[in-house]
Design a protein around this motif. Sequence first.
Motif, PDB file in Angstrom:
ATOM      1  N   LEU A 137       0.820  -1.217   0.000  1.00 12.18           N
ATOM      2  CA  LEU A 137       0.000   0.000   0.000  1.00 12.18           C
ATOM      3  C   LEU A 137       0.853   1.266   0.000  1.00 12.18           C
ATOM      4  CD1 LEU A 137      -2.766  -1.022   2.598  1.00 12.18           C
ATOM      5  CD2 LEU A 137      -2.956  -0.986   0.095  1.00 12.18           C
ATOM      6  N   ILE A 138       2.092   1.170   0.494  1.00  9.57           N
ATOM      7  CA  ILE A 138       2.924   2.363   0.626  1.00  9.57           C
ATOM      8  C   ILE A 138       4.153   2.335  -0.271  1.00  9.57           C
ATOM      9  CG2 ILE A 138       2.183   2.784   3.006  1.00  9.57           C
ATOM     10  CD1 ILE A 138       4.787   1.534   3.949  1.00  9.57           C
ATOM     11  N   LEU A 139       4.431   1.199  -0.910  1.00 11.95           N
ATOM     12  CA  LEU A 139       5.641   1.085  -1.720  1.00 11.95           C
ATOM     13  C   LEU A 139       5.365   1.452  -3.175  1.00 11.95           C
ATOM     14  CD1 LEU A 139       7.210  -2.261  -0.403  1.00 11.95           C
ATOM     15  CD2 LEU A 139       7.975   0.075   0.089  1.00 11.95           C
ATOM     16  N   PRO A 140       6.197   2.305  -3.768  1.00  6.31           N
ATOM     17  CA  PRO A 140       6.060   2.567  -5.211  1.00  6.31           C
ATOM     18  C   PRO A 140       6.530   1.363  -6.018  1.00  6.31           C
ATOM     19  CG  PRO A 140       7.963   3.718  -4.316  1.00  6.31           C
ATOM     20  CD  PRO A 140       7.252   3.120  -3.155  1.00  6.31           C
ATOM     21  N   GLU A 141       6.253   1.364  -7.288  1.00  9.76           N
ATOM     22  CA  GLU A 141       6.535   0.205  -8.129  1.00  9.76           C
ATOM     23  C   GLU A 141       8.008  -0.176  -8.122  1.00  9.76           C
ATOM     24  OE1 GLU A 141       5.541  -2.987 -10.377  1.00  9.76           O
ATOM     25  OE2 GLU A 141       4.120  -1.502  -9.595  1.00  9.76           O
ATOM     26  N   HIS A 142       8.895   0.811  -8.199  1.00 10.38           N
ATOM     27  CA  HIS A 142      10.324   0.497  -8.313  1.00 10.38           C
ATOM     28  C   HIS A 142      10.949   0.042  -6.990  1.00 10.38           C
ATOM     29  CE1 HIS A 142      10.297   4.639  -6.820  1.00 10.38           C
ATOM     30  NE2 HIS A 142      11.552   4.461  -6.440  1.00 10.38           N
ATOM     31  N   LEU A 143      10.179   0.076  -5.882  1.00  9.30           N
ATOM     32  CA  LEU A 143      10.723  -0.348  -4.584  1.00  9.30           C
ATOM     33  C   LEU A 143       9.963  -1.556  -4.016  1.00  9.30           C
ATOM     34  CD1 LEU A 143      11.380   3.085  -2.831  1.00  9.30           C
ATOM     35  CD2 LEU A 143      13.093   1.491  -3.723  1.00  9.30           C
ATOM     36  N   LYS A 144       9.155  -2.204  -4.831  1.00  9.12           N
ATOM     37  CA  LYS A 144       8.391  -3.344  -4.324  1.00  9.12           C
ATOM     38  C   LYS A 144       9.284  -4.533  -3.968  1.00  9.12           C
ATOM     39  CE  LYS A 144       3.897  -2.320  -6.379  1.00  9.12           C
ATOM     40  NZ  LYS A 144       2.800  -2.782  -7.271  1.00  9.12           N
ATOM     41  N   SER A 145      10.466  -4.566  -4.551  1.00 12.79           N
ATOM     42  CA  SER A 145      11.394  -5.660  -4.217  1.00 12.79           C
ATOM     43  C   SER A 145      11.930  -5.538  -2.789  1.00 12.79           C
ATOM     44  CB  SER A 145      12.568  -5.667  -5.202  1.00 12.79           C
ATOM     45  OG  SER A 145      13.282  -4.432  -5.163  1.00 12.79           O
ATOM     46  N   SER A 146      11.695  -4.378  -2.134  1.00 13.81           N
ATOM     47  CA  SER A 146      12.189  -4.183  -0.769  1.00 13.81           C
ATOM     48  C   SER A 146      11.348  -4.916   0.267  1.00 13.81           C
ATOM     49  CB  SER A 146      12.215  -2.695  -0.430  1.00 13.81           C
ATOM     50  OG  SER A 146      10.901  -2.165  -0.395  1.00 13.81           O
ATOM     51  N   ILE A 147      10.226  -5.503  -0.172  1.00 18.72           N
ATOM     52  CA  ILE A 147       9.354  -6.225   0.760  1.00 18.72           C
ATOM     53  C   ILE A 147      10.128  -7.282   1.529  1.00 18.72           C
ATOM     54  CG2 ILE A 147       7.509  -7.957   0.814  1.00 18.72           C
ATOM     55  CD1 ILE A 147       5.926  -6.313  -1.068  1.00 18.72           C
ATOM     56  N   VAL A 148      11.036  -7.958   0.844  1.00 18.23           N
ATOM     57  CA  VAL A 148      11.792  -9.035   1.471  1.00 18.23           C
ATOM     58  C   VAL A 148      12.596  -8.540   2.662  1.00 18.23           C
ATOM     59  CG1 VAL A 148      13.798  -8.742  -0.041  1.00 18.23           C
ATOM     60  CG2 VAL A 148      13.361 -10.966   1.002  1.00 18.23           C
ATOM     61  N   GLU A 149      12.949  -7.252   2.675  1.00 19.24           N
ATOM     62  CA  GLU A 149      13.796  -6.711   3.749  1.00 19.24           C
ATOM     63  C   GLU A 149      13.016  -5.954   4.809  1.00 19.24           C
ATOM     64  OE1 GLU A 149      18.008  -4.250   4.266  1.00 19.24           O
ATOM     65  OE2 GLU A 149      17.424  -5.187   2.376  1.00 19.24           O
ATOM     66  N   ILE A 150      11.971  -5.224   4.420  1.00 20.79           N
ATOM     67  CA  ILE A 150      11.294  -4.376   5.404  1.00 20.79           C
ATOM     68  C   ILE A 150      10.169  -5.095   6.144  1.00 20.79           C
ATOM     69  CG2 ILE A 150      11.868  -2.312   4.087  1.00 20.79           C
ATOM     70  CD1 ILE A 150       8.958  -2.167   3.186  1.00 20.79           C
ATOM     71  N   VAL A 151       9.610  -6.159   5.564  1.00 25.91           N
ATOM     72  CA  VAL A 151       8.530  -6.878   6.237  1.00 25.91           C
ATOM     73  C   VAL A 151       8.981  -7.479   7.570  1.00 25.91           C
ATOM     74  CG1 VAL A 151       7.139  -8.995   6.112  1.00 25.91           C
ATOM     75  CG2 VAL A 151       7.029  -7.318   4.271  1.00 25.91           C
ATOM     76  N   PRO A 152      10.174  -8.108   7.682  1.00 29.58           N
ATOM     77  CA  PRO A 152      10.584  -8.639   8.992  1.00 29.58           C
ATOM     78  C   PRO A 152      10.671  -7.576  10.082  1.00 29.58           C
ATOM     79  CG  PRO A 152      11.895  -9.624   7.249  1.00 29.58           C
ATOM     80  CD  PRO A 152      11.103  -8.533   6.614  1.00 29.58           C
ATOM     81  N   TYR A 153      11.138  -6.361   9.732  1.00 30.31           N
ATOM     82  CA  TYR A 153      11.161  -5.292  10.729  1.00 30.31           C
ATOM     83  C   TYR A 153       9.740  -4.952  11.181  1.00 30.31           C
ATOM     84  CZ  TYR A 153      16.076  -4.354   9.578  1.00 30.31           C
ATOM     85  OH  TYR A 153      17.429  -4.461   9.393  1.00 30.31           O
ATOM     86  N   PHE A 154       8.825  -4.918  10.219  1.00 25.06           N
ATOM     87  CA  PHE A 154       7.449  -4.544  10.524  1.00 25.06           C
ATOM     88  C   PHE A 154       6.783  -5.585  11.421  1.00 25.06           C
ATOM     89  CE2 PHE A 154       2.887  -4.464   9.377  1.00 25.06           C
ATOM     90  CZ  PHE A 154       2.588  -3.162   9.734  1.00 25.06           C
ATOM     91  N   THR A 155       6.905  -6.862  11.086  1.00 25.29           N
ATOM     92  CA  THR A 155       6.238  -7.907  11.871  1.00 25.29           C
ATOM     93  C   THR A 155       6.861  -8.079  13.255  1.00 25.29           C
ATOM     94  OG1 THR A 155       7.639  -9.574  10.782  1.00 25.29           O
ATOM     95  CG2 THR A 155       5.446  -9.173   9.851  1.00 25.29           C
ATOM     96  N   ASP A 156       8.142  -7.731  13.406  1.00 25.97           N
ATOM     97  CA  ASP A 156       8.798  -7.827  14.716  1.00 25.97           C
ATOM     98  C   ASP A 156       8.574  -6.591  15.566  1.00 25.97           C
ATOM     99  OD1 ASP A 156       9.703 -10.314  14.157  1.00 25.97           O
ATOM    100  OD2 ASP A 156      11.817  -9.800  13.969  1.00 25.97           O
TER     101      ASP A 156
END
Length: 423
Positions: A194-213
């Motif tokens: 919902l907040i990531l632009p198209e060119h940064l969607k690959s960052s999900i692999v890195e920022i999701v663990p910070y978010f869930t923790d």
Amino acid sequence: MEEPQEHNDEEPPKSSTTPVSPTCTSPTCATCASSTPFDPPPTQSPWSEISPPPTYRPIRAPAINLPPNTNSQAIILAPVPRSQKVLPISLPHTFQSPSKRIQSPDDIRQFINSDSATNFLGFIVSLSESIRSHKLSDSYHESTTLKKIVSIIETLIQWTEEIPPAQQSSRYGNISYRTWHNRLVENSESLMLLILPEHLKSSIVEIVPYFTDSFGNSSRIDYGTGHETNFAAWLYCLARMGIVEEVDYQALVSRVFVNYIELMRKLQSVYNLEPAGSHGVWGLDDYHFLPFIFGSSQLIDHKYMKPKSIHNEDILGNFSSEYMYLSGIVFIKKVKKGLFAEHSPLLDDISGVPTWNKVNSGLLKMYRAEVLEKVPIMQHFLFGSLIQCYSIHVWTQDLLNAKCYSYLGLLLSVLAFDCHGIV
């Protein structure tokens, strides 16, 4: 009633072979110099060299629950952390799944001396400065992205209404929290999109663990300052990617972080999350640290409210909705019973500090020493490409200190280093 004899407070002379002659034959009063009916004090020490006088014993016995063995003097003498501009990433960027790196005090030393740790702490200081002397209701710039982040947190708050606590006898750790956390993990990627632009969607692999923790541990059903630091790290990652900018910092605190604290207090109340690694009464708070940093910054240069104002119930009742520090005090008094000085002695001591500026600078130094430099907290922290554990200059210095003088050995060691550890 016979009056007690006066005690001689002077240090008794050492025993000698030749007895000391008394200077007067009759005892006299020390006040008026008249004769008294009491015997004169002994002219020689009653203590022998073999059996010295007993050591001083305090009238009041020391407390049973002593504070943790922390180097408070080192914290006092440490420099106050300074704000820094977040270092932006260069595109294209290769994101990676973060992992745990801290296992020993030496790992902590290498991390805390790295550029990444300095920049991360500088980001927190910048957030603190952005809210300085501002109430939560003051006007601020709020971007579309920040509105989406607030909406995500409000969704998480709504989930607590949809997932009621289970009926159980244990005081801490309601098992329904695991249901809430599982829903968080299952929907985390869609929430990030919902907040990531198209060119940064690959960052999900890195920022999701910070978010869930950032919202506690589902296995232990606990929450502490380490999880809170993960949320700050998630915001830092967004800043490094340019999703949030410096102009958004005030809203990042007064809107995003305030809603995050509201969510966490609701989770703590509904699911009885256990404090993770709490120092008990000797900690600043069982769960949080950053609200007191940001909240003390809000109150800097306030005309009327001083640190001692936390003991004024009228001030707490009327202004806790505007100032995070006061809100934190109100929540502590709500969940803890008894005298404030007994269940929160550290906050009670801080109320004696003369100015909010000193409180804020002291809490920043304490956050570095008591959170970022503690192995039990940072051993769970994650490191990837956005927040690196070691800097290249730290590794090369360690290699030199280990007497790796061989050019070949040094070259191979540097080549094997991928900026996140040795592969």
